[in-house]
Design an enzyme around this catalytic site. Sequence first.
Site, PDB file in Angstrom:
ATOM      1  N   CYS A  84       0.837  -1.212   0.000  1.00  0.00           N
ATOM      2  CA  CYS A  84       0.000   0.000   0.000  1.00  0.00           C
ATOM      3  C   CYS A  84       0.871   1.261   0.000  1.00  0.00           C
ATOM      4  CB  CYS A  84      -0.920  -0.016   1.217  1.00  0.00           C
ATOM      5  SG  CYS A  84      -2.072   1.369   1.239  1.00  0.00           S
TER       6      CYS A  84
ATOM      7  N   CYS B 187       0.562   4.663   6.923  1.00  0.00           N
ATOM      8  CA  CYS B 187      -0.085   4.497   8.236  1.00  0.00           C
ATOM      9  C   CYS B 187       0.858   3.732   9.181  1.00  0.00           C
ATOM     10  CB  CYS B 187      -1.401   3.748   8.072  1.00  0.00           C
ATOM     11  SG  CYS B 187      -2.402   4.436   6.748  1.00  0.00           S
TER      12      CYS B 187
ATOM     13  N   CYS C 128       0.351  -0.053  10.296  1.00  0.00           N
ATOM     14  CA  CYS C 128      -0.169  -1.069   9.365  1.00  0.00           C
ATOM     15  C   CYS C 128       0.913  -1.944   8.732  1.00  0.00           C
ATOM     16  CB  CYS C 128      -0.992  -0.383   8.277  1.00  0.00           C
ATOM     17  SG  CYS C 128      -1.831  -1.570   7.204  1.00  0.00           S
TER      18      CYS C 128
ATOM     19  N   CYS D 277     -16.926  -8.749   5.414  1.00  0.00           N
ATOM     20  CA  CYS D 277     -16.271  -7.461   5.182  1.00  0.00           C
ATOM     21  C   CYS D 277     -14.985  -7.666   4.375  1.00  0.00           C
ATOM     22  CB  CYS D 277     -15.962  -6.827   6.535  1.00  0.00           C
ATOM     23  SG  CYS D 277     -15.138  -5.248   6.374  1.00  0.00           S
TER      24      CYS D 277
ATOM     25  N   CYS E 257     -19.888  -5.637   3.461  1.00  0.00           N
ATOM     26  CA  CYS E 257     -19.140  -4.461   3.876  1.00  0.00           C
ATOM     27  C   CYS E 257     -17.838  -4.463   3.076  1.00  0.00           C
ATOM     28  CB  CYS E 257     -18.847  -4.530   5.369  1.00  0.00           C
ATOM     29  SG  CYS E 257     -17.849  -3.143   5.965  1.00  0.00           S
TER      30      CYS E 257
ATOM     31  N   CYS F 153     -19.416   2.483   8.767  1.00  0.00           N
ATOM     32  CA  CYS F 153     -18.686   1.784   9.827  1.00  0.00           C
ATOM     33  C   CYS F 153     -17.395   2.569  10.009  1.00  0.00           C
ATOM     34  CB  CYS F 153     -18.411   0.356   9.371  1.00  0.00           C
ATOM     35  SG  CYS F 153     -17.335  -0.553  10.496  1.00  0.00           S
TER      36      CYS F 153
ATOM     37  N   ARG G 119     -18.105  -2.142  17.861  1.00  0.00           N
ATOM     38  CA  ARG G 119     -17.460  -3.445  17.607  1.00  0.00           C
ATOM     39  C   ARG G 119     -16.136  -3.556  18.362  1.00  0.00           C
ATOM     40  NH1 ARG G 119     -16.865  -3.928  12.094  1.00  0.00           N
ATOM     41  NH2 ARG G 119     -19.013  -4.595  12.051  1.00  0.00           N
TER      42      ARG G 119
HETATM   43  N1  SAM Z   1      -6.785   0.625   3.150  1.00  0.00           N
HETATM   44  C1  SAM Z   1      -8.051   0.915   3.669  1.00  0.00           C
HETATM   45  C2  SAM Z   1      -8.054   2.023   4.692  1.00  0.00           C
HETATM   46  O1  SAM Z   1      -7.028   2.301   5.269  1.00  0.00           O
HETATM   47  O2  SAM Z   1      -9.118   2.578   4.917  1.00  0.00           O
HETATM   48  C3  SAM Z   1      -8.762  -0.292   4.269  1.00  0.00           C
HETATM   49  C4  SAM Z   1      -7.976  -1.314   5.062  1.00  0.00           C
HETATM   50  S1  SAM Z   1      -7.214  -0.721   6.569  1.00  0.00           S
HETATM   51  C5  SAM Z   1      -6.219  -2.083   6.999  1.00  0.00           C
HETATM   52  C6  SAM Z   1      -8.565  -0.701   7.721  1.00  0.00           C
HETATM   53  C7  SAM Z   1      -8.301  -0.334   9.141  1.00  0.00           C
HETATM   54  O3  SAM Z   1      -7.671  -1.405   9.807  1.00  0.00           O
HETATM   55  C8  SAM Z   1      -7.425   0.845   9.449  1.00  0.00           C
HETATM   56  O4  SAM Z   1      -8.065   2.071   9.284  1.00  0.00           O
HETATM   57  C9  SAM Z   1      -7.099   0.599  10.922  1.00  0.00           C
HETATM   58  O5  SAM Z   1      -8.058   1.183  11.761  1.00  0.00           O
HETATM   59  C10 SAM Z   1      -7.176  -0.918  11.044  1.00  0.00           C
HETATM   60  N2  SAM Z   1      -5.841  -1.487  11.299  1.00  0.00           N
HETATM   61  C11 SAM Z   1      -4.849  -1.667  10.403  1.00  0.00           C
HETATM   62  N3  SAM Z   1      -3.757  -2.186  10.986  1.00  0.00           N
HETATM   63  C12 SAM Z   1      -4.034  -2.332  12.293  1.00  0.00           C
HETATM   64  C13 SAM Z   1      -3.303  -2.805  13.426  1.00  0.00           C
HETATM   65  N4  SAM Z   1      -2.048  -3.209  13.312  1.00  0.00           N
HETATM   66  N5  SAM Z   1      -3.915  -2.828  14.622  1.00  0.00           N
HETATM   67  C14 SAM Z   1      -5.198  -2.413  14.734  1.00  0.00           C
HETATM   68  N6  SAM Z   1      -5.936  -1.945  13.705  1.00  0.00           N
HETATM   69  C15 SAM Z   1      -5.373  -1.897  12.507  1.00  0.00           C
HETATM   70  C1  DTB Z   2     -11.407  -2.283  11.525  1.00  0.00           C
HETATM   71  O1  DTB Z   2     -11.743  -1.325  12.254  1.00  0.00           O
HETATM   72  N1  DTB Z   2     -10.546  -3.230  11.869  1.00  0.00           N
HETATM   73  C2  DTB Z   2     -10.380  -4.184  10.797  1.00  0.00           C
HETATM   74  C3  DTB Z   2     -11.370  -3.671   9.729  1.00  0.00           C
HETATM   75  N2  DTB Z   2     -11.874  -2.476  10.298  1.00  0.00           N
HETATM   76  C4  DTB Z   2     -10.996  -3.589   8.329  1.00  0.00           C
HETATM   77  C5  DTB Z   2      -8.977  -4.397  10.394  1.00  0.00           C
HETATM   78  C6  DTB Z   2      -8.080  -4.820  11.523  1.00  0.00           C
HETATM   79  C7  DTB Z   2      -6.737  -5.083  10.972  1.00  0.00           C
HETATM   80  C8  DTB Z   2      -5.802  -5.626  11.994  1.00  0.00           C
HETATM   81  C9  DTB Z   2      -4.452  -5.865  11.457  1.00  0.00           C
HETATM   82  C10 DTB Z   2      -4.373  -6.828  10.318  1.00  0.00           C
HETATM   83  O2  DTB Z   2      -4.905  -7.956  10.407  1.00  0.00           O
HETATM   84  O3  DTB Z   2      -3.738  -6.477   9.325  1.00  0.00           O
HETATM   85 FE1  SF4 Z   3      -2.880   1.162   3.374  1.00  0.00          FE
HETATM   86 FE2  SF4 Z   3      -2.847  -0.009   5.757  1.00  0.00          FE
HETATM   87 FE3  SF4 Z   3      -3.099   2.621   5.581  1.00  0.00          FE
HETATM   88 FE4  SF4 Z   3      -5.132   1.053   4.782  1.00  0.00          FE
HETATM   89  S1  SF4 Z   3      -4.356   1.253   6.865  1.00  0.00           S
HETATM   90  S2  SF4 Z   3      -4.328   2.852   3.729  1.00  0.00           S
HETATM   91  S3  SF4 Z   3      -3.980  -0.683   3.982  1.00  0.00           S
HETATM   92  S4  SF4 Z   3      -1.330   1.418   4.939  1.00  0.00           S
END
Ligand code: SAM
Ligand code: DTB
Ligand code: SF4
Length: 331
Positions: free
Chosen positions: A69, A73, A76, A113, A144, A204, A278
């Site tokens: 990506c 973030c 992530c 989702c 979702c 959501c 949630r």
């Molecule tokens: N790329 C899209 C975005 O950022 O909106 C969708 C996928 S992104 C992985 C969705 C959400 O997952 C993020 O906004 C964050 O709140 C959650 N998330 C990602 N990595 C995480 C982590 N290591 N621990 C907890 N929540 C996480």
């Molecule tokens: C949300 O609030 N948590 C989910 C979903 N929306 C998409 C994602 C959690 C991701 C946790 C780290 C991972 O598995 O990569």
């Molecule tokens: Fe990309 Fe992860 Fe950020 Fe979503 S949360 S925009 S997957 S880096």
Amino acid sequence: MADILETEQDIPDKEADLLRYDRSKEESLALFELPFMGLLHQAHSLHCRFFDPNQIQLSTLLSIKSGGCSEDCGYCSQSSHHSGGVKETGLMNLTAVKEAAEKAKNLGAGRFCMGAAWRNPNDEDMPHLLEMVRTVKELGLETCMTLGMLSDEQTTQLRDAGLDYYNHNVDTSEEYYSKVVSTRSYQDRIKTLKGLQRHDIKVCTGGIIGLGETVEDRASMLCTLAALEPHPQSVPINMLVPVEGTPSALNLAARVDPFDFVRTIAVAKIMMPASRIRLSAGRTRMSQEMQALCFYAGANSIFYGDKLLTTDNQDAESDRELLAKLGMHST
Ligand code: SAM
Ligand code: DTB
Ligand code: SF4
């Protein structure tokens, strides 16, 4: 009171008076500072005005495009800015998505989702994404997606394909956001959320606890969420899942006091009593007792299934055992 409220319009007048969109940060912070037992009592009492406290909603996640990506973030595993992140995959084919959705349905999930590691979807991918929505919906599951920022046209295409919910988290407070993400602004997030509301897709949106934010940041984030009108139908509260290769400052901050986490759930419930809160990522590091306290405080939805997007979730069997012990049911 119906145990599942589809829209705020379904709420009787006297309960509707409990929905406010103008909470100040000071009011929100004052809720965080209440004695724990009183806070939980208030949250649980409000929860029971809107929901059956023994009922829980189960959502299963599937990563339909992982890794690589362009966003940075800090939390992530899928960002190309961090070393050793998740390997990039292409967009999943329809058969694999259908199989995963069927499996989720057989295990008892009500919502499926689909998440993609994108800043935003490309227009060329839209026909395939719309096909995924139609296919999952035909199985009788709620749908979702979480694909990043959306244009108005993409939003209407998803709605017309039958998408029920779109997940798009604000993640933290506006004040703290730039410490966590620098490749987009907080207002970019809000713009997508408002677009979803204008086009009648259920929203959501929530955030992550454990990014090194202060209690003021948590209060501020909940004010942002509760200022959305109507309130988001679904509010995921994640506890940071520390991922190797992501900035160590965030991972060091990841040790959240369990009572502070439960407090966040309770304040979210008081500020958005008709919303489903949630209990999201991070449950593998929560005791069953902590999760039960979160349910008491008003959380009535979980991610269900052995995997989140790229990391492990609590396994489905132990979740079924926990819900059975608590006498909670998912329908
Ligand atoms: N790329 C899209 C975005 O950022 O909106 C969708 C996928 S992104 C992985 C969705 C959400 O997952 C993020 O906004 C964050 O709140 C959650 N998330 C990602 N990595 C995480 C982590 N290591 N621990 C907890 N929540 C996480
Ligand atoms: C949300 O609030 N948590 C989910 C979903 N929306 C998409 C994602 C959690 C991701 C946790 C780290 C991972 O598995 O990569
Ligand atoms: Fe990309 Fe992860 Fe950020 Fe979503 S949360 S925009 S997957 S880096």
